[in-house]
Structure formats: C-alpha cells, structure tokens
Design a protein around this motif. Sequence first.
Motif, short mmCIF file in Angstrom:
data_model
loop_
_atom_site.label_atom_id
_atom_site.label_comp_id
_atom_site.label_asym_id
_atom_site.label_seq_id
_atom_site.Cartn_x
_atom_site.Cartn_y
_atom_site.Cartn_z
N MET A 78 -15.61 -14.86 24.82
CA MET A 78 -15.36 -13.50 25.30
C MET A 78 -14.80 -13.51 26.73
N ALA A 79 -15.37 -14.35 27.57
CA ALA A 79 -14.94 -14.41 28.97
C ALA A 79 -13.48 -14.87 29.05
N TRP A 80 -13.13 -15.93 28.33
CA TRP A 80 -11.75 -16.41 28.35
C TRP A 80 -10.80 -15.41 27.70
N GLY A 81 -11.25 -14.75 26.65
CA GLY A 81 -10.43 -13.73 26.01
C GLY A 81 -10.15 -12.56 26.94
N ALA A 82 -11.18 -12.12 27.66
CA ALA A 82 -11.01 -11.02 28.62
C ALA A 82 -10.10 -11.45 29.77
N TYR A 83 -10.26 -12.69 30.23
CA TYR A 83 -9.40 -13.20 31.29
C TYR A 83 -7.95 -13.26 30.81
N GLY A 84 -7.75 -13.72 29.59
CA GLY A 84 -6.41 -13.76 29.01
C GLY A 84 -5.81 -12.38 28.88
N PHE A 85 -6.62 -11.41 28.48
CA PHE A 85 -6.15 -10.03 28.39
C PHE A 85 -5.73 -9.52 29.77
N LEU A 86 -6.53 -9.82 30.79
CA LEU A 86 -6.19 -9.40 32.14
C LEU A 86 -4.83 -9.96 32.56
N LEU A 87 -4.59 -11.24 32.25
CA LEU A 87 -3.30 -11.84 32.56
C LEU A 87 -2.17 -11.16 31.79
N MET A 88 -2.42 -10.81 30.54
CA MET A 88 -1.42 -10.11 29.74
C MET A 88 -1.13 -8.72 30.32
N LEU A 89 -2.16 -8.05 30.77
CA LEU A 89 -2.00 -6.74 31.40
C LEU A 89 -1.17 -6.85 32.68
N ILE A 90 -1.44 -7.87 33.46
CA ILE A 90 -0.65 -8.12 34.68
C ILE A 90 0.81 -8.36 34.29
N GLY A 91 1.03 -9.11 33.21
CA GLY A 91 2.39 -9.35 32.72
C GLY A 91 3.09 -8.06 32.36
N TYR A 92 2.35 -7.11 31.78
CA TYR A 92 2.90 -5.80 31.44
C TYR A 92 3.41 -5.09 32.70
N PHE A 93 2.60 -5.11 33.76
CA PHE A 93 3.00 -4.46 35.00
C PHE A 93 4.17 -5.17 35.67
N ILE A 94 4.21 -6.49 35.57
CA ILE A 94 5.35 -7.25 36.12
C ILE A 94 6.63 -6.88 35.37
N PHE A 95 6.55 -6.79 34.05
CA PHE A 95 7.71 -6.39 33.23
C PHE A 95 8.22 -5.03 33.67
N GLU A 96 7.31 -4.10 33.88
CA GLU A 96 7.70 -2.74 34.33
C GLU A 96 8.34 -2.82 35.72
N PHE A 97 7.79 -3.62 36.61
CA PHE A 97 8.30 -3.76 37.97
C PHE A 97 9.67 -4.42 38.01
N LEU A 98 9.90 -5.39 37.14
CA LEU A 98 11.15 -6.15 37.15
C LEU A 98 12.32 -5.44 36.47
N THR A 99 12.09 -4.25 36.00
CA THR A 99 13.17 -3.48 35.37
C THR A 99 13.35 -2.16 36.13
N PRO A 100 13.91 -2.22 37.35
CA PRO A 100 14.02 -1.01 38.16
C PRO A 100 15.10 -0.03 37.67
N ARG A 101 15.99 -0.47 36.80
CA ARG A 101 17.07 0.41 36.34
C ARG A 101 16.56 1.48 35.37
N PHE A 102 15.45 1.22 34.71
CA PHE A 102 14.86 2.21 33.81
C PHE A 102 13.37 1.97 33.71
N ARG A 103 12.66 2.97 33.22
CA ARG A 103 11.20 2.90 33.06
C ARG A 103 10.89 2.44 31.63
N ILE A 104 10.21 1.35 31.52
CA ILE A 104 9.89 0.76 30.22
C ILE A 104 9.18 1.78 29.32
N ASP A 105 8.13 2.38 29.84
CA ASP A 105 7.35 3.33 29.03
C ASP A 105 8.21 4.49 28.53
N GLU A 106 9.06 5.01 29.39
CA GLU A 106 9.91 6.14 28.99
C GLU A 106 10.89 5.72 27.90
#
Length: 135
Positions: A78-106
């Motif tokens: 569970m601890a490693w799974g949660a840590y992995g999820f946290l890293l994946m969530l950070i990756g999501y925010f990095i993806f959003e940050f690295l695409t300044p021409r448009f908003r990923i969610d939109e």
Amino acid sequence: MVSWLTNPYIETVANYSVVVLSLVVFLAVFEVVTKYKNWEEISKGNLSVAMATGGKIFGIANIFRYSIEHNDTIIDMMAWGAYGFLLMLIGYFIFEFLTPRFRIDEEIQKDNRAVGLISMIISVGLSFVIGSGIG
C-alpha cells in the motif's frame, strides 16, 4: 492463523481488495484535480476523457502490480502504491505545466482526442517507469 495469512487465495483477495479500494480513492483525487467530471463526461460519450481516465486506471493498477510483486506485506504494498500514485499525480501536473499553448483539461473536456490519447499514453508510460523503481 499464520497459515491463513500465507494462503495464496487469501493473499490474492487481500491484494485485490486493497487495489480496488485504492483505485476508487485515487480516481476521486484525480476527479478533484481535473476541471471536468470524469464519469459525467464519459456518460456523455467523451472519448478523450475515457482515454485519459483509462490511462489513469491502467497506470494505477500497473504501479500496484509492481508493488505487489516486490513487497511481502500489504502495508508495504500500500505504501509503495500510494507513493507511486503520488509520482503519477506529479507527472500529471508536469504535463499540464509543459503545455503552455493550451490547457490539457480544457482540451480533454472538449473531446480533443489527440490530447486524450497522449494523456493516456503518458499515464501508462509513467506507470512503467515508476513501477520499475518500486522496491
């Protein structure tokens, strides 16, 4: 009692139960951080949201696959799974940050399938990278 806990059938059910519950919790976290409502958009036929959400589900499950494989206890898994999820969530925010021409969610909410597909592939790809580092 110890033989009960080492029974592979019981262990499989325990791992399965933890992963399903974790999926529900982690998807709820993604629901909070995205600007759209995943299941509402999916029910309207938004394929981009379905691809992005499917990538997140696969990614989380894949991280837990590695976590189950490399850990002997449910707590460690569970601890490693949660840590992995946290890293994946950070990756999501990095993806959003690295695409300044448009908003990923939109774009995903507007059913831009190219963005939905790349979002899915990023989630899947990151899950393999994250999983390979799980100890």
